[in-house]
Design an enzyme around this catalytic site. Structure first.
Site, short mmCIF file in Angstrom:
data_model
loop_
_atom_site.label_atom_id
_atom_site.label_comp_id
_atom_site.label_asym_id
_atom_site.label_seq_id
_atom_site.Cartn_x
_atom_site.Cartn_y
_atom_site.Cartn_z
N SER A 124 0.79 -1.23 0.00
CA SER A 124 0.00 0.00 0.00
C SER A 124 0.83 1.28 0.00
CB SER A 124 -0.94 0.00 1.20
OG SER A 124 -0.21 -0.06 2.40
N HIS B 74 -5.85 -4.36 -1.84
CA HIS B 74 -5.72 -3.24 -2.80
C HIS B 74 -5.70 -3.72 -4.25
CE1 HIS B 74 -5.04 0.32 -0.28
NE2 HIS B 74 -4.32 -0.43 0.52
N LYS C 217 -12.78 -1.66 0.39
CA LYS C 217 -12.07 -0.82 -0.59
C LYS C 217 -12.85 -0.84 -1.90
CE LYS C 217 -7.67 -0.80 1.77
NZ LYS C 217 -7.01 -1.84 2.56
C1 PLP Z 1 -6.90 -2.16 4.01
C2 PLP Z 1 -6.19 -3.44 4.23
C3 PLP Z 1 -6.59 -4.32 5.23
C4 PLP Z 1 -7.67 -3.98 6.23
O1 PLP Z 1 -8.92 -4.07 5.66
P1 PLP Z 1 -10.21 -3.81 6.58
O2 PLP Z 1 -11.27 -4.64 5.93
O3 PLP Z 1 -10.49 -2.35 6.55
O4 PLP Z 1 -9.88 -4.30 7.94
C5 PLP Z 1 -5.93 -5.53 5.34
N1 PLP Z 1 -4.92 -5.85 4.51
C6 PLP Z 1 -4.50 -5.01 3.55
C7 PLP Z 1 -3.38 -5.40 2.66
C8 PLP Z 1 -5.12 -3.77 3.38
O5 PLP Z 1 -4.68 -2.93 2.44
#
Ligand code: PLP
Length: 383
Positions: free
Chosen positions: A178, A206, A235
């Site tokens: 990220s 992502h 997301k």
């Molecule tokens: C955003 C993200 C998470 C967390 O996701 P949530 O559903 O908001 O808990 C976990 N792993 C990665 C790689 C992320 O980018």
């Protein structure tokens, strides 16, 4: 005591503050002071967070099932909706089965402690998401925890050899990292891991909805299959909340039987499950959304570069602009908000000192005029 800790953060310029938003999380958001700003900070990659079809499906689900389960699943049962969503996720990820959690954070925390028992080993990329790091920490104390340097395949092989005597081994990686926006070297990770008899788990939070022509994620991008896939529904896939693990039926059954974040915590609320179900269906029925995102990313990347800005290269929708010192990146992010652009600055310790950056995230919902205005403001601020 705590006040002193907070003062120290404040003095170091490390106290975070984020805006309050009076609108939905669209490509443009209205702040609580009434100003409208271009939003380059959300993970709403496909623009589904305020899609009327998603909202309608969420409302429908709530009419049928009410507000929530008021219990954990193994005690009072799940709604049919959960089964429907999990079937959709299995089809989307190309896996035999899947199960959901209230977040991908919870899904990741569930994964390693449940599957590695007391004698397993986990081998994790150094830049993996915090939830994966915590999942390693939550494993039984006799589980071997190994870290390989970021995307370093020689080091991965070294760690695989070091774990060779363990009866069960999982190599785990983010699909898209990220902070850099770069993607895991998945074909090589799978080849090496399978050579040493280890399973590969990919957290593609992502990548889902972003990579691959159908938005299937990093596996589709490369045309390979991981053994286990985790992801978020918070997301691209609707943007509300929720996470999942998809994989072989036995693995999923074991997680349902024994993973603590599911055993001791409620199921996804119907509105969230119903909205996410519709978001995944929209994506699966209409890959044009992914193509729009891709062309927006290319447009944005080109526009930033044409202004002489240094943008890290990658196939993802994360475009980090390297600024340098931490204070400068944070200051620039504050300034850009006053100039009508919501873009987050990241500095040390999230990224190495001297490599602080603005992280631009593009959505299929952005129009050229949004991106042009944002690029002009960013270029003005950086100069
Ligand atoms: C955003 C993200 C998470 C967390 O996701 P949530 O559903 O908001 O808990 C976990 N792993 C990665 C790689 C992320 O980018």
């Amino acid at each position: 005591m705590i006040r002193k800790d907070l003062d120290a953060l404040r003095e170091a310029g490390k106290l975070k503050s984020a805006p309050y938003i009076a609108s939905a999380m669209g490509p443009v958001v209205r702040l609580d002071d009434g100003r409208e700003v271009v939003n380059l900070s959300s993970n709403n990659y496909l623009g589904l967070a305020d899609d009327p079809r998603v909202i309608e499906s969420a409302a429908r689900a709530m009419k049928v099932h009410g507000f929530g389960t008021a219990s954990v699943r193994f005690i009072c049962g799940s709604f049919e909706l959960h089964r429907e969503l999990e079937r959709e996720i299995s089809a989307f990820t190309g896996m035999a089965a899947s199960t959901t959690y209230v977040s991908c954070w919870n899904a990741n925390e569930a994964l390693l402690p449940t599957l590695l028992g007391t004698d397993g080993a986990v081998i994790s990329d150094r830049l993996n998401h915090a939830s994966i790091i915590d999942s390693c920490r939550l494993c039984n104390k006799n589980v071997l925890r190994l870290v390989y340097e970021h995307s370093d395949m020689a080091d991965l092989e070294t760690q695989l050899k070091a774990a060779a005597d363990r009866p069960r081994r999982i190599v785990i990686t983010d699909g898209v990292f990220s902070m850099e926006g770069d993607i895991a070297k998945l074909p090589e990770i799978i080849r090496l891991s399978h050579k040493y008899g280890a399973l590969v788990a990919v957290d593609d939070s992502h990548g889902h909805g972003v990579l691959g022509d159908k938005g299937g994620g990093v596996c589709e991008h490369y045309g390979v299959a991981a053994d286990i896939v985790t992801g978020t529904l918070g997301k691209a896939l609707g943007g509300a909340a929720g996470g999942f693990i998809a994989g072989p039926a036995d693995v999923i059954e074991m997680l349902v039987q024994a993973s603590r974040p599911q055993l001791f915590s409620n199921a996804l609320p119907p509105a969230v499950a119903g909205g996410a179900l519709e978001a995944i269906r929209i994506l699966r029925n209409d890959p044009a959304l992914v193509a729009t995102l891709r062309s927006n990313v290319a447009y944005m990347r080109g526009a930033l570069k044409s202004k002489g800005l240094e943008v890290l290269d990658s196939p993802s929708a994360i475009l980090p602009i390297i600024i340098g010192p931490t204070a400068k990146a944070l200051e620039m992010s504050r300034k850009l908000l006053t100039e009508g652009v919501l873009v987050t600055g990241f500095g040390y310790p999230v990224v190495p000192e001297g490599a602080a950056r603005l992280r631009v995230q593009v959505s299929a919902a952005h129009k050229p005029q949004h991106m042009d205005a944002a690029v002009n403001a960013i270029a003005r601020c950086v100069k």
